[in-house]
Design a protein around this motif. Structure first.
Motif, PDB file in Angstrom:
ATOM      1  N   UNK A  15       0.882  -1.168  -0.097  1.00 25.99           N
ATOM      2  CA  UNK A  15      -0.129  -0.083  -0.004  1.00 25.99           C
ATOM      3  C   UNK A  15       0.924   1.312   0.133  1.00 25.99           C
ATOM      4  N   UNK A  16       0.530   2.364  -0.540  1.00 23.46           N
ATOM      5  CA  UNK A  16       1.177   3.463  -0.688  1.00 23.46           C
ATOM      6  C   UNK A  16       1.272   3.979   0.536  1.00 23.46           C
ATOM      7  N   UNK A  21      -2.730   7.684   6.450  1.00 19.70           N
ATOM      8  CA  UNK A  21      -2.972   9.255   6.680  1.00 19.70           C
ATOM      9  C   UNK A  21      -4.372   9.946   6.192  1.00 19.70           C
ATOM     10  N   UNK A  22      -4.636   9.500   4.716  1.00 19.04           N
ATOM     11  CA  UNK A  22      -5.867   9.794   4.433  1.00 19.04           C
ATOM     12  C   UNK A  22      -7.059   9.343   4.920  1.00 19.04           C
ATOM     13  N   UNK A  23      -6.925   8.173   4.855  1.00 19.04           N
ATOM     14  CA  UNK A  23      -8.159   7.231   5.731  1.00 19.04           C
ATOM     15  C   UNK A  23      -8.434   7.924   6.920  1.00 19.04           C
ATOM     16  N   UNK A  24      -7.471   7.977   7.977  1.00 16.16           N
ATOM     17  CA  UNK A  24      -7.711   8.627   9.164  1.00 16.16           C
ATOM     18  C   UNK A  24      -8.114  10.186   9.243  1.00 16.16           C
ATOM     19  N   UNK A  25      -7.894  11.095   8.481  1.00 18.93           N
ATOM     20  CA  UNK A  25      -8.174  12.421   8.207  1.00 18.93           C
ATOM     21  C   UNK A  25      -9.482  12.304   7.590  1.00 18.93           C
ATOM     22  N   UNK A  26     -10.147  11.442   6.723  1.00 18.75           N
ATOM     23  CA  UNK A  26     -11.675  11.210   6.190  1.00 18.75           C
ATOM     24  C   UNK A  26     -12.387  10.712   7.411  1.00 18.75           C
ATOM     25  N   UNK A  27     -11.777   9.814   8.281  1.00 14.68           N
ATOM     26  CA  UNK A  27     -12.734   9.222   9.336  1.00 14.68           C
ATOM     27  C   UNK A  27     -12.962  10.163  10.458  1.00 14.68           C
ATOM     28  N   UNK A  28     -11.862  11.069  10.824  1.00 17.96           N
ATOM     29  CA  UNK A  28     -11.966  12.098  11.773  1.00 17.96           C
ATOM     30  C   UNK A  28     -13.021  13.273  11.178  1.00 17.96           C
ATOM     31  N   UNK A  29     -13.010  13.522   9.669  1.00 18.03           N
ATOM     32  CA  UNK A  29     -13.917  14.475   9.360  1.00 18.03           C
ATOM     33  C   UNK A  29     -15.052  14.053   9.452  1.00 18.03           C
TER      34      UNK A  29
END
Length: 127
Positions: A15-16, A21-29
């Motif tokens: 995985x890249x 970090x993108x998945x965590x940011x989307x989840x928190x948002x």
């Protein structure tokens, strides 16, 4: 090839690095958006609180409710009288008519089975 690579093999990343970090940011948002929606979605058109109370005697407690309106609506408020050991010793349902004022106060007496030390507003819902 180093000794460690020969012994254990080379680890290839599948995985890249930017994915988690993108998945965590989307989840928190999404979590923050849901919390904001949940806190603002069911705001009632009124608020009520116990302004004051007075223990008149061993069998009677007077309660003064203060009600704030955003729009005129009839209410049914339920109040309790509690004894020193926090047992409910009396309760009453108070019908509050709709009011065009932004604030109103209602005074009622609660009959108790023994001496109360406080009065508590349980609920105040649209009738």
């Amino acid at each position: 090839m180093t000794d460690l690579e020969a012994r254990y093999g080379r680890h290839r990343r599948t995985t890249p690095r930017w994915l988690w970090p993108v998945v965590a940011t989307i989840g928190i948002s999404i979590g923050v958006a849901w919390a904001a929606w949940a806190s603002w979605s069911d705001v009632p058109a009124h608020q009520a609180r116990v302004h004051s109370y007075e223990v008149l005697d061993d069998r009677t407690t007077k309660v003064d409710l203060e009600i704030f309106y955003d729009e005129p609506v009839a209410l049914t408020c339920r109040v309790f009288a509690q004894s020193q050991d926090k047992v409910v010793v009396g309760e009453r349902t108070i019908e509050v008519p709709a009011s065009s004022k932004s604030q109103t106060r209602v005074v009622a007496e609660i009959r108790t089975e023994r001496r109360a030390v406080t009065a508590v507003l349980d609920s105040c819902d649209a009738a």
